[in-house]
Scaffold this active site. Structure first.
Site, PDB file in Angstrom:
ATOM      1  N   CYS A 187       0.822  -1.228   0.000  1.00  0.00           N
ATOM      2  CA  CYS A 187       0.000   0.000   0.000  1.00  0.00           C
ATOM      3  C   CYS A 187       0.850   1.270   0.000  1.00  0.00           C
ATOM      4  O   CYS A 187       0.345   2.357  -0.261  1.00  0.00           O
ATOM      5  CB  CYS A 187      -0.933   0.009   1.196  1.00  0.00           C
ATOM      6  SG  CYS A 187      -1.836  -1.517   1.379  1.00  0.00           S
ATOM      7  N   HIS A 237      -3.571   6.895   2.994  1.00  0.00           N
ATOM      8  CA  HIS A 237      -3.938   5.562   2.494  1.00  0.00           C
ATOM      9  C   HIS A 237      -5.312   5.213   3.075  1.00  0.00           C
ATOM     10  O   HIS A 237      -5.605   5.509   4.228  1.00  0.00           O
ATOM     11  CB  HIS A 237      -2.892   4.540   2.908  1.00  0.00           C
ATOM     12  CG  HIS A 237      -3.289   3.149   2.546  1.00  0.00           C
ATOM     13  ND1 HIS A 237      -3.788   2.835   1.304  1.00  0.00           N
ATOM     14  CD2 HIS A 237      -3.310   1.981   3.268  1.00  0.00           C
ATOM     15  CE1 HIS A 237      -4.076   1.549   1.272  1.00  0.00           C
ATOM     16  NE2 HIS A 237      -3.802   1.018   2.442  1.00  0.00           N
ATOM     17  N   ASN A 293     -10.211  -0.589   0.316  1.00  0.00           N
ATOM     18  CA  ASN A 293      -8.757  -0.447   0.309  1.00  0.00           C
ATOM     19  C   ASN A 293      -8.224  -0.937  -1.046  1.00  0.00           C
ATOM     20  O   ASN A 293      -8.305  -2.121  -1.358  1.00  0.00           O
ATOM     21  CB  ASN A 293      -8.193  -1.290   1.465  1.00  0.00           C
ATOM     22  CG  ASN A 293      -6.689  -1.229   1.577  1.00  0.00           C
ATOM     23  OD1 ASN A 293      -6.006  -0.789   0.654  1.00  0.00           O
ATOM     24  ND2 ASN A 293      -6.165  -1.688   2.694  1.00  0.00           N
TER      25      ASN A 293
HETATM   26  O1  UT7 Z   1      -3.740  -1.534   3.585  1.00  0.00           O
HETATM   27  C1  UT7 Z   1      -3.205  -2.652   4.198  1.00  0.00           C
HETATM   28  C2  UT7 Z   1      -3.233  -2.489   5.620  1.00  0.00           C
HETATM   29  N1  UT7 Z   1      -4.408  -3.075   6.197  1.00  0.00           N
HETATM   30  C3  UT7 Z   1      -5.014  -2.437   7.169  1.00  0.00           C
HETATM   31  O2  UT7 Z   1      -4.686  -1.343   7.493  1.00  0.00           O
HETATM   32  C4  UT7 Z   1      -6.070  -3.137   7.943  1.00  0.00           C
HETATM   33  C5  UT7 Z   1      -5.898  -2.800   9.392  1.00  0.00           C
HETATM   34  N2  UT7 Z   1      -6.850  -3.502  10.237  1.00  0.00           N
HETATM   35  C6  UT7 Z   1      -8.149  -3.169  10.274  1.00  0.00           C
HETATM   36  O3  UT7 Z   1      -8.611  -2.312   9.572  1.00  0.00           O
HETATM   37  C7  UT7 Z   1      -9.000  -3.870  11.279  1.00  0.00           C
HETATM   38  O4  UT7 Z   1      -8.183  -4.607  12.174  1.00  0.00           O
HETATM   39  C8  UT7 Z   1     -10.048  -4.821  10.642  1.00  0.00           C
HETATM   40  C9  UT7 Z   1     -11.109  -4.015   9.934  1.00  0.00           C
HETATM   41  C10 UT7 Z   1      -9.369  -5.778   9.685  1.00  0.00           C
HETATM   42  C11 UT7 Z   1     -10.738  -5.632  11.738  1.00  0.00           C
HETATM   43  O5  UT7 Z   1     -11.337  -4.753  12.661  1.00  0.00           O
HETATM   44  P1  UT7 Z   1     -11.127  -4.985  14.218  1.00  0.00           P
HETATM   45  O6  UT7 Z   1     -11.883  -3.956  14.908  1.00  0.00           O
HETATM   46  O7  UT7 Z   1      -9.657  -5.063  14.471  1.00  0.00           O
HETATM   47  O8  UT7 Z   1     -11.842  -6.355  14.431  1.00  0.00           O
HETATM   48  P2  UT7 Z   1     -11.224  -7.720  14.958  1.00  0.00           P
HETATM   49  O9  UT7 Z   1     -10.318  -8.298  13.935  1.00  0.00           O
HETATM   50  O10 UT7 Z   1     -10.711  -7.510  16.344  1.00  0.00           O
HETATM   51  O11 UT7 Z   1     -12.517  -8.593  15.029  1.00  0.00           O
HETATM   52  C12 UT7 Z   1     -13.562  -8.304  15.952  1.00  0.00           C
HETATM   53  C13 UT7 Z   1     -14.659  -9.346  15.751  1.00  0.00           C
HETATM   54  C14 UT7 Z   1     -14.137 -10.774  15.690  1.00  0.00           C
HETATM   55  O12 UT7 Z   1     -15.077 -11.600  16.323  1.00  0.00           O
HETATM   56  P3  UT7 Z   1     -14.817 -12.174  17.790  1.00  0.00           P
HETATM   57  O13 UT7 Z   1     -13.552 -12.953  17.668  1.00  0.00           O
HETATM   58  O14 UT7 Z   1     -14.685 -10.958  18.646  1.00  0.00           O
HETATM   59  O15 UT7 Z   1     -16.036 -13.000  18.046  1.00  0.00           O
HETATM   60  C15 UT7 Z   1     -14.105 -11.072  14.219  1.00  0.00           C
HETATM   61  O16 UT7 Z   1     -14.241 -12.458  13.948  1.00  0.00           O
HETATM   62  O17 UT7 Z   1     -15.284  -9.098  14.479  1.00  0.00           O
HETATM   63  C16 UT7 Z   1     -15.298 -10.320  13.737  1.00  0.00           C
HETATM   64  N3  UT7 Z   1     -15.235  -9.987  12.326  1.00  0.00           N
HETATM   65  C17 UT7 Z   1     -16.332  -9.737  11.591  1.00  0.00           C
HETATM   66  N4  UT7 Z   1     -17.630  -9.715  11.878  1.00  0.00           N
HETATM   67  C18 UT7 Z   1     -18.489  -9.411  10.910  1.00  0.00           C
HETATM   68  C19 UT7 Z   1     -14.140  -9.870  11.537  1.00  0.00           C
HETATM   69  N5  UT7 Z   1     -14.504  -9.543  10.286  1.00  0.00           N
HETATM   70  C20 UT7 Z   1     -15.851  -9.471  10.294  1.00  0.00           C
HETATM   71  C21 UT7 Z   1     -16.802  -9.163   9.316  1.00  0.00           C
HETATM   72  N6  UT7 Z   1     -18.102  -9.135   9.659  1.00  0.00           N
HETATM   73  N7  UT7 Z   1     -16.463  -8.885   8.045  1.00  0.00           N
END
Ligand code: UT7
Length: 339
Positions: free
Chosen positions: A116, A256, A286
């Protein structure tokens, strides 16, 4: 050679595929919801390339638009740099494929792999060639067809990514304008946090690598999130300091577009109002290396950028990598330069 040439962006162009994939479409594909995606990321929809479209096809459209705007022919290009992690193929480079499509016969061509942050690595590289007087016009394109390496059964990643291309023609501008400072960084220890494990020489393509989903993008989202917030701030601060500009003097931040919450953290840190931030992730998700140049091109087209504005471009991504640049905007080519 004049070592003090001022270098800037002479024109921009962008292209995104027609097909729209909404959060509601994704609700039918994986266990997710529009509410979760919007509240956790800010993304509402993204563009998806057709089965016939490869990255060079998107890059070609964006490049054509930038060249038309600058009134420069492809034959005038000295170099083409394509930033991508979704090249048409392992080799030849997508830049070489684009060179042929454009008919840029004189141009040297290479790809930059910085995920990115690729567009920032690309414009920084391009600037060096022009500053020294070696080249006059360098085309930098950030392009991705991430949909081709996204696992649409994995809700952790498939809601985030989209396809698109953004191009910038880099050339000499009047003294005092253009790029004022750059900051680039890398931390290879974080490589496994965001990668496409197979398809290279470590895990060559095999039926087993395909069965194990190793050709899809893999990401440890939470870890990348923390890293992103940290380096967005430090890289922005670095380019402000190097250029001797205060945060109050920023006219537009083009970050970004990975997650609205990451952008909000930077906006808060630098005390920016909404009209000073370019955001398009709600419409495109993204797009990795294409995010910044597409957002910049849209800001230019919307008349949000004027001569003399201080623009900060800042990004982070796989590698891990990060980068930023502070630009004093001017698309006026230097006097006496034939265009
Ligand atoms: O450009 C490349 C660089 N990439 C990035 O910058 C991405 C950086 N990371 C992020 O943007 C975030 O970490 C994410 C959007 C990927 C995830 O958000 P988060 O607030 O960190 O969520 P999490 O991974 O801690 O997940 C929270 C919960 C989990 O469930 P449990 O384990 O708490 O029961 C996930 O399984 O949300 C769940 N989850 C979803 N639920 C519904 C993860 N993806 C989804 C989804 N829909 N699509």
């Amino acid at each position: 050679m004049n070592a003090k040439r001022s270098v800037g962006i002479l024109a921009t162009g962008s292209y995104t595929p027609d097909r729209v994939l909404t959060n509601f479409d994704l609700e039918k594909m994986v266990d997710t919801s529009d509410e979760w995606i919007v509240s956790r990321t800010g993304i509402r929809e993204r563009r998806i390339s057709s089965s016939e479209q490869a990255s060079s096809d998107l890059a070609f459209e964006a490049a054509k638009r930038a060249l038309e705007k600058a009134n420069i022919s492809a034959e005038q290009l000295d170099m083409i740099i394509v930033a991508t992690v979704t090249p048409d193929m392992m080799f030849p480079s997508t830049a070489c494929i684009l060179q042929e499509k454009l008919g840029a016969k004189r141009a040297a061509a290479l790809d930059v792999s910085a995920a990115c942050t690729g567009f920032l690595y690309g414009i920084t590289t391009a600037t060096q060639f022009i500053t020294t007087g070696m080249y006059k016009y360098v085309l930098v394109v950030g392009v991705e067809t991430l949909s081709k390496i996204t696992n649409y059964k994995d809700r952790n990643t498939c809601v985030l990514f989209g396809d698109g291309a953004g191009a910038a023609l880099i050339g000499e501008v009047n003294e005092g304008f253009g790029f004022q400072s750059f900051e680039l960084g890398a931390d290879g220890s974080g490589g496994p946090l965001l990668c496409q494990p197979a398809g290279g020489s470590r895990i060559p393509a095999s039926s087993e690598s395909v069965e194990n989903n190793l050709h899809y993008l893999s990401m440890a989202g939470g870890e990348v999130f923390k890293f992103a917030v940290r380096v967005m701030n430090s890289a922005t601060e670095a380019v402000l300091t190097k250029a001797g500009i205060t945060k109050e003097e920023i006219d537009l931040l083009v970050p970004h577009q990975a997650n609205k919450r990451i952008i909000d953290a930077a906006v808060q840190r630098f005390g920016l109002s909404e009209e000073k931030v370019a955001i398009n992730l709600d419409r495109y998700g993204n797009m990795s290396s294409a995010s910044i140049p597409v957002a910049l091109d849209e800001a230019v087209q919307a008349g949000r950028v004027k001569e003399g504005d201080h623009i900060v471009l800042v990004g982070f991504g796989g590698g891990l990598t990060w980068g930023a640049s502070l630009l004093k905007w001017s698309t006026t080519p230097v006097e006496g330069s034939e265009q």
